[in-house]
Motif scaffolding. Structure first.
Motif, PDB file in Angstrom:
ATOM      1  N   VAL A  51      26.966  44.471  33.093  1.00 49.45           N
ATOM      2  CA  VAL A  51      26.745  43.779  34.366  1.00 49.45           C
ATOM      3  C   VAL A  51      27.490  42.444  34.384  1.00 49.45           C
ATOM      4  O   VAL A  51      28.114  42.083  35.389  1.00 49.45           O
ATOM      5  CB  VAL A  51      25.234  43.565  34.624  1.00 49.45           C
ATOM      6  CG1 VAL A  51      25.012  42.812  35.938  1.00 49.45           C
ATOM      7  CG2 VAL A  51      24.494  44.899  34.640  1.00 49.45           C
ATOM      8  N   LEU A  52      27.456  41.731  33.292  1.00 46.30           N
ATOM      9  CA  LEU A  52      28.126  40.430  33.233  1.00 46.30           C
ATOM     10  C   LEU A  52      29.635  40.560  33.426  1.00 46.30           C
ATOM     11  O   LEU A  52      30.273  39.647  33.963  1.00 46.30           O
ATOM     12  CB  LEU A  52      27.808  39.734  31.907  1.00 46.30           C
ATOM     13  CG  LEU A  52      26.353  39.300  31.738  1.00 46.30           C
ATOM     14  CD1 LEU A  52      26.099  38.824  30.307  1.00 46.30           C
ATOM     15  CD2 LEU A  52      25.957  38.244  32.747  1.00 46.30           C
ATOM     16  N   ALA A  53      30.210  41.683  33.022  1.00 51.88           N
ATOM     17  CA  ALA A  53      31.649  41.912  33.166  1.00 51.88           C
ATOM     18  C   ALA A  53      32.026  42.409  34.560  1.00 51.88           C
ATOM     19  O   ALA A  53      33.215  42.454  34.898  1.00 51.88           O
ATOM     20  CB  ALA A  53      32.122  42.918  32.118  1.00 51.88           C
ATOM     21  N   ALA A  54      31.045  42.771  35.379  1.00 50.37           N
ATOM     22  CA  ALA A  54      31.308  43.398  36.678  1.00 50.37           C
ATOM     23  C   ALA A  54      31.522  42.366  37.780  1.00 50.37           C
ATOM     24  O   ALA A  54      30.896  41.309  37.799  1.00 50.37           O
ATOM     25  CB  ALA A  54      30.154  44.320  37.047  1.00 50.37           C
ATOM     26  N   ASP A  55      32.395  42.735  38.720  1.00 45.30           N
ATOM     27  CA  ASP A  55      32.607  41.940  39.932  1.00 45.30           C
ATOM     28  C   ASP A  55      31.820  42.510  41.102  1.00 45.30           C
ATOM     29  O   ASP A  55      31.674  41.851  42.135  1.00 45.30           O
ATOM     30  CB  ASP A  55      34.095  41.899  40.271  1.00 45.30           C
ATOM     31  CG  ASP A  55      34.888  41.180  39.192  1.00 45.30           C
ATOM     32  OD1 ASP A  55      34.668  39.967  39.009  1.00 45.30           O
ATOM     33  OD2 ASP A  55      35.700  41.848  38.512  1.00 45.30           O
ATOM     34  N   ALA A  56      31.330  43.731  40.955  1.00 41.38           N
ATOM     35  CA  ALA A  56      30.455  44.382  41.933  1.00 41.38           C
ATOM     36  C   ALA A  56      29.778  45.545  41.215  1.00 41.38           C
ATOM     37  O   ALA A  56      30.246  46.000  40.172  1.00 41.38           O
ATOM     38  CB  ALA A  56      31.234  44.889  43.147  1.00 41.38           C
ATOM     39  N   ILE A  57      28.676  46.021  41.809  1.00 38.39           N
ATOM     40  CA  ILE A  57      27.928  47.116  41.195  1.00 38.39           C
ATOM     41  C   ILE A  57      27.452  48.083  42.279  1.00 38.39           C
ATOM     42  O   ILE A  57      27.072  47.664  43.373  1.00 38.39           O
ATOM     43  CB  ILE A  57      26.733  46.575  40.374  1.00 38.39           C
ATOM     44  CG1 ILE A  57      26.061  47.683  39.556  1.00 38.39           C
ATOM     45  CG2 ILE A  57      25.741  45.835  41.263  1.00 38.39           C
ATOM     46  CD1 ILE A  57      25.048  47.161  38.521  1.00 38.39           C
ATOM     47  N   ILE A  58      27.528  49.358  41.956  1.00 44.34           N
ATOM     48  CA  ILE A  58      26.918  50.398  42.800  1.00 44.34           C
ATOM     49  C   ILE A  58      25.838  51.059  41.959  1.00 44.34           C
ATOM     50  O   ILE A  58      26.094  51.510  40.845  1.00 44.34           O
ATOM     51  CB  ILE A  58      27.938  51.450  43.271  1.00 44.34           C
ATOM     52  CG1 ILE A  58      29.044  50.795  44.100  1.00 44.34           C
ATOM     53  CG2 ILE A  58      27.223  52.538  44.085  1.00 44.34           C
ATOM     54  CD1 ILE A  58      30.163  51.747  44.510  1.00 44.34           C
TER      55      ILE A  58
END
Length: 155
Positions: A51-58
């Motif tokens: 999650v910390l590496a993500a710029d968005a999440i689905i």
């Protein structure tokens, strides 16, 4: 411009729900989008670092007894506090594969996402009732929408 990371955390316990993940990935990997990389991680394997590496999440879940899957709940239980202060404003989207109406599932996920202070990029997508092939198109469109928003810098 560096690539943006789109994380998919989706529970896929059946051939149909696996097909949803594949359709979602197809949408996120549209050939016209060259600034976004996407990857799927099963909820039981997803970590706060993902999650910390993500710029968005689905997020994707089945409706289980009027609630999100236990696997997605486990993901939230493990990741909530480690990402809470660091990922506020994370663009997010949700799809629910609901045998019934998905209302309780949606409410539960929305409550957690509100606590995390993530930002919805669109209304949650609820795929209700008996399986329909059109669900695949709907989820592919969701993936394309989120990836295009990231690719263009809208979020």
């Amino acid at each position: 411009m560096p690539n943006k990371e789109l994380l998919i955390v989706a529970h896929a316990p059946s051939p149909n729900t696996q097909a949803l993940v594949e359709a979602l990935l197809k949408g996120t990997q549209h050939p016209d989008l060259d600034k976004v990389t996407s990857r799927w991680v099963a909820p039981l394997e997803a970590t706060p670092e993902d999650v910390l590496a993500a710029d968005a999440i689905i997020l994707g879940t089945t409706e289980n007894l009027g609630y999100m899957s236990g696997a997605l709940k486990d993901f939230f239980d493990r990741c909530y506090y480690p990402v809470l202060e660091k990922k506020q404003g994370l663009p997010c989207a949700l799809y629910i594969r609901a045998g019934l109406d998905g209302t309780g599932t949606r409410r539960a996920v929305e409550s957690i996402v509100t606590g995390l202070r993530w930002n919805w990029v669109q209304e949650p997508l609820t795929l209700k009732g008996e399986w329909q092939e059109s669900f695949l198109e709907d989820v592919e469109e969701l993936g394309l929408t989120v990836a295009a928003g990231l690719d263009s810098g809208v979020f």
